[in-house]
Enzyme design. Structure first.
Site, PDB file in Angstrom:
ATOM      1  N   HIS A 157       0.952  -0.984  -0.160  1.00  0.00           N
ATOM      2  CA  HIS A 157       0.030   0.092   0.090  1.00  0.00           C
ATOM      3  C   HIS A 157       0.853   1.181  -0.155  1.00  0.00           C
ATOM      4  CE1 HIS A 157      -3.049   2.910   1.036  1.00  0.00           C
ATOM      5  NE2 HIS A 157      -3.848   2.024   0.791  1.00  0.00           N
ATOM      6  N   HIS A 158       0.376   2.160  -0.654  1.00  0.00           N
ATOM      7  CA  HIS A 158       1.337   3.556  -0.876  1.00  0.00           C
ATOM      8  C   HIS A 158       1.482   4.202   0.508  1.00  0.00           C
ATOM      9  CE1 HIS A 158       3.155   6.449  -3.260  1.00  0.00           C
ATOM     10  NE2 HIS A 158       2.453   6.473  -4.191  1.00  0.00           N
ATOM     11  N   SER A 159       0.592   4.050   1.496  1.00  0.00           N
ATOM     12  CA  SER A 159       0.968   4.485   2.722  1.00  0.00           C
ATOM     13  C   SER A 159       2.214   4.297   3.495  1.00  0.00           C
ATOM     14  CB  SER A 159      -0.248   4.277   3.479  1.00  0.00           C
ATOM     15  OG  SER A 159      -0.578   2.955   3.682  1.00  0.00           O
TER      16      SER A 159
END
Length: 507
Positions: A157-159
């Site tokens: 996930h980009h987070s």
């Protein structure tokens, strides 16, 4: 996470002190990426790396390598705990039920085992949303390719991190030899946590109360410095305000009339050329490798529009720009996004490169390039559904986002298998197409994520991109070029040396 084995040159590194992704609390910007997709699935922020391995790695050794990496990079044992009602920021907490067998899997392709089939399989895995109760990453080993190679997919996930942070990680963890590294440093996994959303909120409130005097003083001092700077240099303050208004305004040209749709359907494609070839073409026109890369993409878009009898002169594009410096912690997200009207209608590739260079230099010089981070605190206090609708409306005005990330210039290995190609696939949250270039041992590996609601003829589009790349490479001084095709959704050629411009992205 893809490296998984320690480079022999780094056996003395204290991995426990590296602190990659060590922050416990998400930034407002990262919290937005995590929360928005729950309200609007078209804003999913999944990034993926598809590594082409020269042989199938030993499975037991690959599992052991993941177990080692999980000790030295605790982030990948952590799930996201979100306080109730958005009353605080999401925090990273060690999953009390972490199961490596859930996150790392293997699959064998049916015969004939083509790269195209492997790419499509990886696309279906990346398309699936994460189980938000578990650490947001998955890895897949794809075996059974007819040519004896294998594919390793890492989905995150980009987070967790942006493209530059991801390259920091794989550079640290990849091995530089096939043989196992004995006695490499290791670390014990962190103890599991039983953390609820209320616990996370209580933890943040306690910390805010404890640090309140320091926070108030720090913000007052920052405000005073800004005021002093505005008085001392009013032109700078005016310039920043003007930059902020430019970046907040819609793109200066309308979106393409044939790329208006936005949906959940995705298609992956790949292109490749050598760094030397692309840089040679750029140099012939007075530009950089990144300028030539963008010019090639625009040529593909122009050809696609002409094939569909809808020629246009300008195309709204976005370009992630790395805002990292040496003082920033490793991992996490630190990037801004520039937007401009790109000259898609300029047919001469050299002229197109020169015009793109001017636009990119202007975009990278914007004082308010960090507008996403600046706006995130205010947006985080608004209802998620409203912010999601607004953000999708903004990103839908962009037809292409193009990112360029410096990769690894030397051969590296994973559980005894050499990584020959490293194709990046960034999300397309609202834009029609997301293209990402990573340089790997002299090869420009380009991964293309297509929203099939926008690009309704993806096979035609990928053919046009390959033709656009050839159009730009033709600028290079005459030299025999021997492309080697792989049966994929793109093109492949071989290469020897690698560097890149600082332009970066991974959205």
């Amino acid at each position: 996470m893809t490296g998984l084995e320690l480079p022999p040159s780094a056996v003395d590194v204290d991995y426990g002190a590296l602190g990659w992704g060590a922050g416990r609390t998400m930034s407002d910007f990262e919290a937005g990426m995590w929360r928005l997709e729950a309200a609007e699935p078209r804003l999913r922020s999944t990034i993926a790396a598809i590594d082409v391995l020269d042989t199938t790695p030993d499975w037991d050794r690959l599992v052991a390598a993941h177990e080692w990496a999980l000790g030295v990079v605790p982030r990948f044992r952590m799930r996201v705990v979100d306080p109730p009602f958005q009353l605080g920021k999401p925090v990273w907490s060690v999953d009390p039920e972490f199961d490596l067998g859930y996150h790392l899997r293997r699959i064998r392709l049916p015969e004939p085992g083509t790269f195209a089939a492997a790419l499509e399989l990886c696309r279906t895995v990346v398309d699936r949303p994460f189980d938000r109760a578990r650490p947001p990453w998955e890895a897949l080993l794809v075996e059974g390719l007819a040519d004896g190679t294998a594919i390793y997919l890492l989905k995150t996930h980009h987070s967790i991190t942006d493209g530059m942070g991801g390259m920091q990680l794989v550079t640290l963890l990849h091995s530089r030899r096939r043989e196992p590294t004995p006695d490499k440093p290791s670390a014990l996994p962190p103890p599991p946590e039983q953390l609820s959303g209320l616990d996370a909120l209580r933890e943040q409130l306690t910390d805010q109360i404890r640090t309140l005097p320091e926070t108030v003083l720090s913000r007052a001092q920052a405000g005073l410095r800004l005021a002093e700077r505005a008085v001392r240099d009013p032109g700078s303050a005016i310039g920043f305000t003007q930059s902020l208004l430019r970046l907040a305004a819609p793109p200066s040209c309308p979106p393409s009339p044939i790329l208006r749709g936005r949906g959940l359907g995705r298609r992956f494609g790949t292109l490749e050329t050598t760094v030397d070839e692309l840089r040679g073409a750029a140099k012939a026109a007075g530009g950089s490798l990144n300028d030539a890369y963008l010019a090639a993409l625009l040529a593909g878009f122009r050809r696609y529009h002409e094939r569909l009898d809808a020629p246009i002169d300008l195309l709204p594009i976005g370009m992630p720009i790395s805002l990292r410096d040496s003082a920033d912690p490793m991992g996490g997200n630190r990037f801004g996004v520039a937007r401009f009207a790109a000259p898609i209608g300029v047919r001469d590739p050299a002229d197109r490169i020169r015009r793109i260079r001017e636009l990119v230099l202007d975009a990278r010089a914007e004082p308010a390039a960090d507008i996403l981070t600046l706006a995130a605190p205010a947006l985080s206090r608004l209802p998620v559904a409203a912010v999601a609708r607004w953000y999708l409306g903004q990103t839908s005005l962009i037809d292409l986002q193009a990112s360029n990330v410096a990769g690894i210039p030397v051969p590296v290995y994973m559980a005894g298998a050499r990584i020959d190609r490293m194709f990046p696939f960034a999300p397309a949250p609202g834009c029609g197409v997301m293209a990402t270039l990573v340089s790997h041992t002299g090869t420009c590996c380009i991964g293309v994520t297509i929203d099939t609601a926008a690009v309704t003829e993806p096979d035609v589009f990928l053919e046009c991109l390959a033709e656009g790349l050839d159009e730009v490479l033709a600028l290079r001084p005459a030299k025999p070029r021997t492309p080697k095709k792989r049966p994929s959704s793109g093109r492949t050629t071989r290469a020897k040396k690698s560097t890149n411009d600082r332009t970066e992205g991974a959205q």
